[in-house]
Write an enzyme that holds these catalytic residues in place. Structure first.
Site, mmCIF file in Angstrom:
data_model
loop_
_atom_site.group_PDB
_atom_site.id
_atom_site.type_symbol
_atom_site.label_atom_id
_atom_site.label_comp_id
_atom_site.label_asym_id
_atom_site.label_seq_id
_atom_site.Cartn_x
_atom_site.Cartn_y
_atom_site.Cartn_z
ATOM 1 N N LEU A 183 35.563 4.329 -6.669
ATOM 2 C CA LEU A 183 34.838 4.508 -5.420
ATOM 3 C C LEU A 183 34.078 5.825 -5.474
ATOM 4 O O LEU A 183 34.311 6.647 -6.365
ATOM 5 C CB LEU A 183 35.826 4.555 -4.248
ATOM 6 C CG LEU A 183 36.593 3.269 -3.916
ATOM 7 C CD1 LEU A 183 37.753 3.585 -2.997
ATOM 8 C CD2 LEU A 183 35.663 2.252 -3.284
ATOM 9 N N HIS B 262 38.315 8.716 -2.954
ATOM 10 C CA HIS B 262 39.440 8.569 -3.893
ATOM 11 C C HIS B 262 40.779 8.850 -3.226
ATOM 12 O O HIS B 262 41.732 8.077 -3.366
ATOM 13 C CB HIS B 262 39.252 9.495 -5.091
ATOM 14 C CG HIS B 262 38.182 9.057 -6.025
ATOM 15 N ND1 HIS B 262 37.898 9.714 -7.203
ATOM 16 C CD2 HIS B 262 37.316 8.021 -5.962
ATOM 17 C CE1 HIS B 262 36.906 9.100 -7.822
ATOM 18 N NE2 HIS B 262 36.531 8.081 -7.081
ATOM 19 N N LYS C 277 38.063 9.222 -12.226
ATOM 20 C CA LYS C 277 37.847 10.671 -12.190
ATOM 21 C C LYS C 277 36.638 10.996 -11.335
ATOM 22 O O LYS C 277 35.766 10.144 -11.144
ATOM 23 C CB LYS C 277 37.686 11.210 -13.619
ATOM 24 C CG LYS C 277 36.537 10.556 -14.429
ATOM 25 C CD LYS C 277 35.184 11.021 -14.001
ATOM 26 C CE LYS C 277 34.063 10.122 -14.373
ATOM 27 N NZ LYS C 277 32.802 10.453 -13.656
ATOM 28 N N ARG D 158 25.267 10.031 -6.552
ATOM 29 C CA ARG D 158 25.469 11.206 -7.400
ATOM 30 C C ARG D 158 24.762 12.440 -6.850
ATOM 31 O O ARG D 158 25.018 13.549 -7.297
ATOM 32 C CB ARG D 158 24.993 10.921 -8.822
ATOM 33 C CG ARG D 158 25.863 9.949 -9.607
ATOM 34 C CD ARG D 158 25.292 9.732 -11.006
ATOM 35 N NE ARG D 158 26.204 8.988 -11.845
ATOM 36 C CZ ARG D 158 26.256 7.661 -11.912
ATOM 37 N NH1 ARG D 158 25.432 6.940 -11.156
ATOM 38 N NH2 ARG D 158 27.105 7.053 -12.719
ATOM 39 N N ASP E 166 30.468 14.535 -11.606
ATOM 40 C CA ASP E 166 30.202 13.263 -12.270
ATOM 41 C C ASP E 166 30.572 13.285 -13.748
ATOM 42 O O ASP E 166 31.260 12.377 -14.232
ATOM 43 C CB ASP E 166 28.729 12.890 -12.095
ATOM 44 C CG ASP E 166 28.457 11.448 -12.503
ATOM 45 O OD1 ASP E 166 29.197 10.554 -12.045
ATOM 46 O OD2 ASP E 166 27.518 11.210 -13.283
#
Length: 266
Positions: free
Chosen positions: A2, A7, A25, A94, A106
């Site tokens: 997600l 998270h 991550k 992002r 990222d």
């Protein structure tokens, strides 16, 4: 899998529902969230692992063994890069601050995690600089880490640059070059060990030094990378193997990520 800001919320919900969790991550937006997630895992008696898939590949295990066994002498430095050019920017998560966007979150997390894993020591000091997309979203970040055992590391991550995306591990007697540290395939898996030679001023009169040829260490896997991760996660859930990334490692990475952000200019 997600947006980063979701998270913690959904991992905790899944853990409390009795599910084991493999969380993409970076585990959380902040170390405090990561600690809350692991607390929920303990309360539910469930497994929580941060999904750094490269850790499950034989290549990573083999290069760690080479470093620990002294193939390059005493470890001194780790250099990593993970960059790409983000072409689709319209509405891209992002680049959204509230969703945990930015190059560090990222792809820079790979560089930091690799450095912590190889160094095998707590971080003593971090310095970083960034180039902003917006005041709280980095388009590129470069940093220097100093570890308590004397090892140093440098990294660069970016979303508007092309790079070799390699890792180089240096020691007193040689160095290891990893051409595909993050997503090795059976065609690319492995690394090169090269030995150094002493400088001319250290040689005796008439003495010459010739380095042995570089040696390639192949490290193929019997499954694709994400299948390796799934199998390693399942084994940890069944209690058949240790987690490929421990709670202590995830918390150390979360703290390092925060330190980079605090050290940078955003």
């Amino acid at each position: 899998s997600l947006p980063n800001n979701l998270h913690a919320q959904w991992s905790i919900a899944a853990l409390r529902a009795g599910r084991h969790v493999l969380c993409e991550k970076p585990l959380a937006m902040h170390p405090a969230q990561a600690r809350e997630m692991f607390s929920a895992a303990r309360e539910a008696d469930r497994t929580l692992i941060e999904a750094f898939m490269y850790r499950t590949h034989p290549q990573t295990r083999a290069l760690l063994a080479a470093v620990r066994e002294g193939e390059i002498g005493r470890l001194t430095h780790i250099r990593t890069s993970f960059c790409f050019r983000l072409r689709n920017t319209e509405g891209n998560i992002r680049l959204e601050s509230e969703m945990g966007g930015g190059a560090l979150m990222d792809v820079g997390c790979y560089c930091l995690d690799f450095s912590l894993l190889v160094a095998g020591s707590p971080v003593k000091q971090i310095h970083a600089v960034d180039r902003e997309h917006s005041p709280t979203v980095d388009m590129m970040t470069s940093g220097v880490l100093a570890f308590e055992n004397g090892v140093q590391a440098t990294f660069t991550c970016g979303m508007d640059a092309q790079s070799d995306n390699t890792a180089v591990i240096s020691g007193t007697e040689g160095y290891i070059t990893v051409a595909w540290p993050w997503k090795p395939t059976n065609e690319t898996a492995g690394f090169t060990i090269a030995r150094g030679i002493p400088p001319k001023q250290d040689l005796k009169p008439g003495e010459t030094a010739i380095a042995p040829p570089p040696r390639f260490v192949q490290a193929k896997a019997d499954l694709p990378l994400f299948a390796l991760e799934a199998h390693a996660f399942a084994a940890a859930c069944r209690g058949e193997a240790e987690p490929f990334m421990t709670e202590a490692e995830s918390l150390a990475l979360a703290e390092a990520m925060l330190d980079v952000r605090m050290s940078g200019v955003w």
